[in-house]
Design a protein around this motif. Sequence first.
Motif, short mmCIF file in Angstrom:
data_model
loop_
_atom_site.label_atom_id
_atom_site.label_comp_id
_atom_site.label_asym_id
_atom_site.label_seq_id
_atom_site.Cartn_x
_atom_site.Cartn_y
_atom_site.Cartn_z
N MET A 186 0.81 -1.22 0.00
CA MET A 186 0.00 0.00 0.00
C MET A 186 0.85 1.27 0.00
N PRO A 187 1.91 1.38 0.81
CA PRO A 187 2.75 2.60 0.75
C PRO A 187 3.35 2.82 -0.64
N VAL A 188 3.83 1.73 -1.27
CA VAL A 188 4.41 1.83 -2.61
C VAL A 188 3.34 2.28 -3.61
N MET A 189 2.14 1.75 -3.48
CA MET A 189 1.06 2.11 -4.40
C MET A 189 0.66 3.57 -4.23
N LEU A 190 0.63 4.04 -3.00
CA LEU A 190 0.26 5.44 -2.76
C LEU A 190 1.31 6.40 -3.33
N ILE A 191 2.57 6.06 -3.14
CA ILE A 191 3.66 6.90 -3.68
C ILE A 191 3.62 6.88 -5.21
N THR A 192 3.38 5.70 -5.78
CA THR A 192 3.30 5.57 -7.24
C THR A 192 2.14 6.39 -7.80
N ALA A 193 1.01 6.31 -7.14
CA ALA A 193 -0.16 7.07 -7.58
C ALA A 193 0.12 8.56 -7.58
N LEU A 194 0.78 9.02 -6.54
CA LEU A 194 1.12 10.45 -6.43
C LEU A 194 2.10 10.85 -7.54
N PRO A 201 -0.75 14.28 -17.00
CA PRO A 201 -2.20 14.38 -16.87
C PRO A 201 -2.88 13.06 -17.20
N GLY A 202 -3.99 12.81 -16.53
CA GLY A 202 -4.74 11.59 -16.79
C GLY A 202 -4.96 10.78 -15.53
N PRO A 203 -5.71 9.68 -15.65
CA PRO A 203 -6.00 8.84 -14.47
C PRO A 203 -4.77 8.12 -13.97
N VAL A 204 -4.78 7.80 -12.69
CA VAL A 204 -3.67 7.05 -12.08
C VAL A 204 -3.72 5.58 -12.49
N ILE A 205 -4.93 5.03 -12.50
CA ILE A 205 -5.12 3.62 -12.84
C ILE A 205 -5.53 3.49 -14.30
N ARG A 224 -1.08 3.46 -14.58
CA ARG A 224 -0.88 4.02 -15.92
C ARG A 224 0.59 4.35 -16.13
N SER A 225 1.16 3.78 -17.19
CA SER A 225 2.57 4.01 -17.51
C SER A 225 2.73 4.73 -18.85
N MET A 226 1.61 5.06 -19.49
CA MET A 226 1.64 5.71 -20.80
C MET A 226 0.91 7.04 -20.77
N HIS A 227 1.19 7.85 -21.76
CA HIS A 227 0.43 9.08 -21.96
C HIS A 227 -1.00 8.69 -22.35
N VAL A 228 -1.96 9.53 -22.03
CA VAL A 228 -3.36 9.21 -22.31
C VAL A 228 -3.67 9.36 -23.80
N ASN A 229 -4.72 8.66 -24.23
CA ASN A 229 -5.23 8.73 -25.61
C ASN A 229 -4.18 8.39 -26.66
N MET A 230 -3.34 7.42 -26.36
CA MET A 230 -2.32 6.99 -27.31
C MET A 230 -2.86 5.87 -28.20
N THR A 269 5.62 7.11 -20.32
CA THR A 269 6.07 8.30 -19.59
C THR A 269 7.36 8.00 -18.83
N ARG A 270 7.96 9.04 -18.25
CA ARG A 270 9.20 8.85 -17.48
C ARG A 270 8.95 7.96 -16.26
N VAL A 271 7.88 8.25 -15.54
CA VAL A 271 7.52 7.42 -14.39
C VAL A 271 7.16 6.01 -14.87
N GLY A 272 6.51 5.96 -16.02
CA GLY A 272 6.10 4.68 -16.59
C GLY A 272 7.27 3.74 -16.83
N LYS A 273 8.38 4.27 -17.30
CA LYS A 273 9.57 3.44 -17.55
C LYS A 273 10.05 2.78 -16.27
N PHE A 274 10.04 3.55 -15.18
CA PHE A 274 10.51 3.02 -13.90
C PHE A 274 9.56 1.97 -13.34
N ILE A 275 8.28 2.26 -13.34
CA ILE A 275 7.34 1.32 -12.72
C ILE A 275 7.18 0.05 -13.56
#
Length: 376
Positions: A186-194, A201-205, A224-230, A269-275
């Motif tokens: 849960m802590p990892v998921m909360l940090i990832t969501a933030l 921009p876009g939904p977290v999930i 979500r690891s990608m930009h929206v509407n791709m 996205t940049r965060v997407g590559k890491f997760i």
Amino acid sequence: MKINEYLLERGESPVPLNDSSHYRVTSGEIFYDSHFLKQLRLETLRAQRSKSTLSLILLTLDKEADVKSINMNEILGIIREKTRDTDMSGFVNHNAICVLLPDTDEAGAKAICAKLANENSPFSMTTSSYPDHIFESLTKNGYVRPDAFPFELWDSGGLIDASWFKPLLKRGLDVVGSIFGIFIFMPVMLITALAIKVTSPGPVIFSQIRLGKQGTPFTFYKFRSMHVNMDNQIHREYVQDFIKGNHAKVNQGDTEKPLYKIKSDPRITRVGKFIRKTSIDELPQFFNVLKGNMSLVGPRPPLAYEAEKYQAWHLRRILEMKPGITGLWQVEGRSKTEWNDSVRLDIRYIQNWSLLYDLKILLRTVKEVLKCRGAM
């Protein structure tokens, strides 16, 4: 109630004690004909290997029919007289008979169905062809309709009544494991969501329709690891080539160290590559497991446009078992494995699964995730 007692009450002839090809008794009820279902399984596997079509006719006793006045054994005999020597027929339960038609397409099945038709018949008839109806349903509907095949083909745990506790144990592991996973991560998921919310921009999930056991559609969750509407055309083309075996085109590594994954995906996205590299994007699937859509261990759930490209024998990975967050492919093959080999690993797991096997795969998954092996 004994089978012969049941038949005598209905005024029917008793089944010889050494005849196990008609009925099997379970908990006082006439249940599946195990011999017939084993034959169905064998013929289905043969159809997969030979790329031939397998059809069946399911005759179900109408609800309004007077059950006591109908001799099911006699009807089965008439059906066998009207069908070909190569066809097989048997009881599915106390009010249904199935006719198995090897090397027969839908047109052939309907022709035989017409021979069996009778204005005064107390049965309703359903025809289906494997794998034609499954692929037709995938193409038209994006999922496998429940009536694409009238009943479950395989019993991967042996006799149905003898293995009821195995799925129950697996479900118990799934519930306990998913609750534990949600609590621990849960802590990892909360940090990832933030992090996702702040950086793009876009939904977290990211939710997507995937195919579960027997091709049933369900909503699949990931971070979500990608930009929206791709556009998903990149992935569609890659999957098509991968399943077809165009290795030179899809291999993002080299001959010695192949990598069957899109290496430089502009949608991520940049965060997407890491997760993705750390498999953190998969954590929301614990909620899929808790809901019962998925299991902790099993084949990966495909998209409909992936399953459309399958060969008949590939279908086992979506028909026989609930999909999983991890599986034998993830711990033994990962992104270095060709498509057909990855399906063989899924089938090997389906054939050999047990609670201990699941636990071993889960432990190996932790090791693979920590190494970030094969993740992109």
